[in-house]
Motif scaffolding. Structure first.
Motif, mmCIF file in Angstrom:
data_model
loop_
_atom_site.group_PDB
_atom_site.id
_atom_site.type_symbol
_atom_site.label_atom_id
_atom_site.label_comp_id
_atom_site.label_asym_id
_atom_site.label_seq_id
_atom_site.Cartn_x
_atom_site.Cartn_y
_atom_site.Cartn_z
ATOM 1 N N LEU A 118 0.841 -1.196 0.000
ATOM 2 C CA LEU A 118 0.000 0.000 0.000
ATOM 3 C C LEU A 118 0.876 1.247 0.000
ATOM 4 O O LEU A 118 1.998 1.249 0.514
ATOM 5 C CB LEU A 118 -0.902 0.012 1.239
ATOM 6 N N LEU A 119 0.357 2.317 -0.582
ATOM 7 C CA LEU A 119 1.055 3.604 -0.607
ATOM 8 C C LEU A 119 0.798 4.311 0.722
ATOM 9 O O LEU A 119 -0.335 4.683 1.038
ATOM 10 C CB LEU A 119 0.549 4.440 -1.785
ATOM 11 N N ARG A 120 1.847 4.483 1.498
ATOM 12 C CA ARG A 120 1.704 4.934 2.890
ATOM 13 C C ARG A 120 1.172 6.357 3.008
ATOM 14 O O ARG A 120 0.528 6.697 3.997
ATOM 15 C CB ARG A 120 3.062 4.834 3.604
ATOM 16 N N ARG A 121 1.447 7.189 2.026
ATOM 17 C CA ARG A 121 1.027 8.594 2.117
ATOM 18 C C ARG A 121 -0.299 8.858 1.413
ATOM 19 O O ARG A 121 -0.670 10.018 1.202
ATOM 20 C CB ARG A 121 2.112 9.499 1.556
ATOM 21 N N ARG A 122 -0.986 7.806 1.055
ATOM 22 C CA ARG A 122 -2.303 7.945 0.417
ATOM 23 C C ARG A 122 -3.361 7.261 1.273
ATOM 24 O O ARG A 122 -3.096 6.265 1.942
ATOM 25 C CB ARG A 122 -2.282 7.345 -0.997
ATOM 26 N N THR A 123 -4.566 7.811 1.246
ATOM 27 C CA THR A 123 -5.657 7.253 2.025
ATOM 28 C C THR A 123 -6.104 5.916 1.439
ATOM 29 O O THR A 123 -5.677 5.523 0.340
ATOM 30 C CB THR A 123 -6.861 8.206 2.048
ATOM 31 N N VAL A 124 -6.985 5.259 2.161
ATOM 32 C CA VAL A 124 -7.556 4.004 1.668
ATOM 33 C C VAL A 124 -8.196 4.218 0.304
ATOM 34 O O VAL A 124 -7.958 3.468 -0.646
ATOM 35 C CB VAL A 124 -8.589 3.459 2.674
ATOM 36 N N ALA A 125 -9.030 5.257 0.193
ATOM 37 C CA ALA A 125 -9.700 5.538 -1.079
ATOM 38 C C ALA A 125 -8.685 5.808 -2.189
ATOM 39 O O ALA A 125 -8.846 5.342 -3.320
ATOM 40 C CB ALA A 125 -10.652 6.717 -0.925
ATOM 41 N N GLU A 126 -7.639 6.560 -1.879
ATOM 42 C CA GLU A 126 -6.626 6.897 -2.890
ATOM 43 C C GLU A 126 -5.829 5.667 -3.307
ATOM 44 O O GLU A 126 -5.454 5.531 -4.478
ATOM 45 C CB GLU A 126 -5.702 7.981 -2.349
ATOM 46 N N ASN A 127 -5.562 4.763 -2.363
ATOM 47 C CA ASN A 127 -4.877 3.521 -2.712
ATOM 48 C C ASN A 127 -5.706 2.689 -3.672
ATOM 49 O O ASN A 127 -5.195 2.139 -4.642
ATOM 50 C CB ASN A 127 -4.581 2.707 -1.446
ATOM 51 N N VAL A 128 -7.001 2.621 -3.407
ATOM 52 C CA VAL A 128 -7.885 1.789 -4.221
ATOM 53 C C VAL A 128 -8.082 2.386 -5.614
ATOM 54 O O VAL A 128 -8.168 1.661 -6.610
ATOM 55 C CB VAL A 128 -9.232 1.576 -3.508
ATOM 56 N N THR A 129 -8.131 3.712 -5.695
ATOM 57 C CA THR A 129 -8.407 4.362 -6.988
ATOM 58 C C THR A 129 -7.142 4.708 -7.762
ATOM 59 O O THR A 129 -7.232 5.220 -8.881
ATOM 60 C CB THR A 129 -9.216 5.658 -6.786
ATOM 61 N N PHE A 130 -5.975 4.422 -7.212
ATOM 62 C CA PHE A 130 -4.718 4.859 -7.826
ATOM 63 C C PHE A 130 -4.597 4.401 -9.275
ATOM 64 O O PHE A 130 -4.304 5.186 -10.176
ATOM 65 C CB PHE A 130 -3.534 4.343 -7.003
ATOM 66 N N VAL A 131 -4.823 3.114 -9.520
ATOM 67 C CA VAL A 131 -4.690 2.595 -10.886
ATOM 68 C C VAL A 131 -5.794 3.139 -11.784
ATOM 69 O O VAL A 131 -5.565 3.440 -12.955
ATOM 70 C CB VAL A 131 -4.701 1.055 -10.888
ATOM 71 N N LEU A 132 -6.998 3.311 -11.232
ATOM 72 C CA LEU A 132 -8.091 3.883 -12.024
ATOM 73 C C LEU A 132 -7.738 5.288 -12.500
ATOM 74 O O LEU A 132 -8.056 5.666 -13.634
ATOM 75 C CB LEU A 132 -9.384 3.919 -11.198
ATOM 76 N N ALA A 133 -7.065 6.047 -11.630
ATOM 77 C CA ALA A 133 -6.654 7.396 -12.017
ATOM 78 C C ALA A 133 -5.638 7.343 -13.158
ATOM 79 O O ALA A 133 -5.698 8.148 -14.102
ATOM 80 C CB ALA A 133 -6.068 8.129 -10.815
ATOM 81 N N LEU A 134 -4.713 6.385 -13.085
ATOM 82 C CA LEU A 134 -3.730 6.236 -14.157
ATOM 83 C C LEU A 134 -4.401 5.868 -15.475
ATOM 84 O O LEU A 134 -3.901 6.215 -16.555
ATOM 85 C CB LEU A 134 -2.708 5.162 -13.790
ATOM 86 N N LEU A 135 -5.521 5.185 -15.384
ATOM 87 C CA LEU A 135 -6.262 4.779 -16.582
ATOM 88 C C LEU A 135 -7.235 5.849 -17.057
ATOM 89 O O LEU A 135 -8.000 5.625 -17.997
ATOM 90 C CB LEU A 135 -7.039 3.485 -16.294
#
Length: 223
Positions: A89-106
């Protein structure tokens, strides 16, 4: 569907996999087991194209994995969900941001990112932890976030490498129920574990590796 034919892989001349062949049908749940060093993690890395085999062929969802061009790898991996033992998990990102991280890249629209994140986190029982950071979560919660991050891609195949390795028995069985639910919804699941008690408690088809060779392909336990 996953097709593995005569797969071999060595590191520095030391064999990690030797002549492994197996087939997993769409919608199956399969355990991959064996002692530490048996080749479980190596096989999973080859399946999601983190590495290339020395010999043999791998087909996942119709894609000949070793033959993929570099430009095709990212698109191929979007069809997979991968869960690691150490969460990643990305330590400086929230739960929501961790889950959506790849979606944002897409470049998925933000509204759809939030909707899909909430849906999978609710399935994991973590919808109330959207704004929390990883360090604020228990080990079990962190692992469920890792599963949610993989699931948000709506994958055809879920690969999990020792996902219960850092959890106590109760949390391990809770996570197994989540994987079974994911499987019931149509996702093919390949789960690597050395925990014999977990396999006995949740009988399924089991591929057993020993010293890089497939020694058993059976149902209902480890034998």
């Amino acid at each position: 569907m996953i097709l593995i034919e005569n797969l071999s892989k060595s590191y520095g001349g030391r064999p990690a996999l030797k002549g492994v062949s197996a087939q997993v049908e769409q919608g199956e749940f399969v355990f991959l087991t064996g002692p530490s060093g048996a080749g479980k993690s190596t096989l999973l890395r080859l399946l999601y194209r983190a590495e290339l085999p020395d010999e043999g062929r791998i087909v996942v969802g119709g894609a000949d994995v070793a033959s993929l061009r570099r430009s095709e790898i990212a698109s191929f991996r979007r069809r997979l969900g991968v869960v690691f033992q150490d969460f990643k998990l990305l330590r400086r990102r929230t739960v929501a941001e961790n889950v959506t991280f790849v979606l944002a890249l897409l470049n998925v629209p933000e509204r759809d990112q939030r909707k899909r994140a909430f849906q999978v986190l609710r399935q994991m029982g973590l919808q109330h932890r959207l704004g929390a950071f990883p360090e604020e979560l228990s080990g079990g919660e962190q692992q469920r976030v890792a599963v949610a991050r993989a699931l948000v891609l709506q994958p055809d195949v879920m690969l999990a490498d020792e996902p219960t390795g850092n959890l106590d028995p109760e949390r391990s069985h809770e996570l197994m129920e989540l994987f079974k639910t994911i499987n019931y919804q149509g996702t093919t699941v390949v789960l690597a574990t050395h925990d014999r008690s977990l396999i006995e408690a949740h009988p399924a088809r089991t591929l057993t590796l020993e010293r890089g060779r497939l020694t058993r392909d059976g149902w209902g336990g480890v034998g």
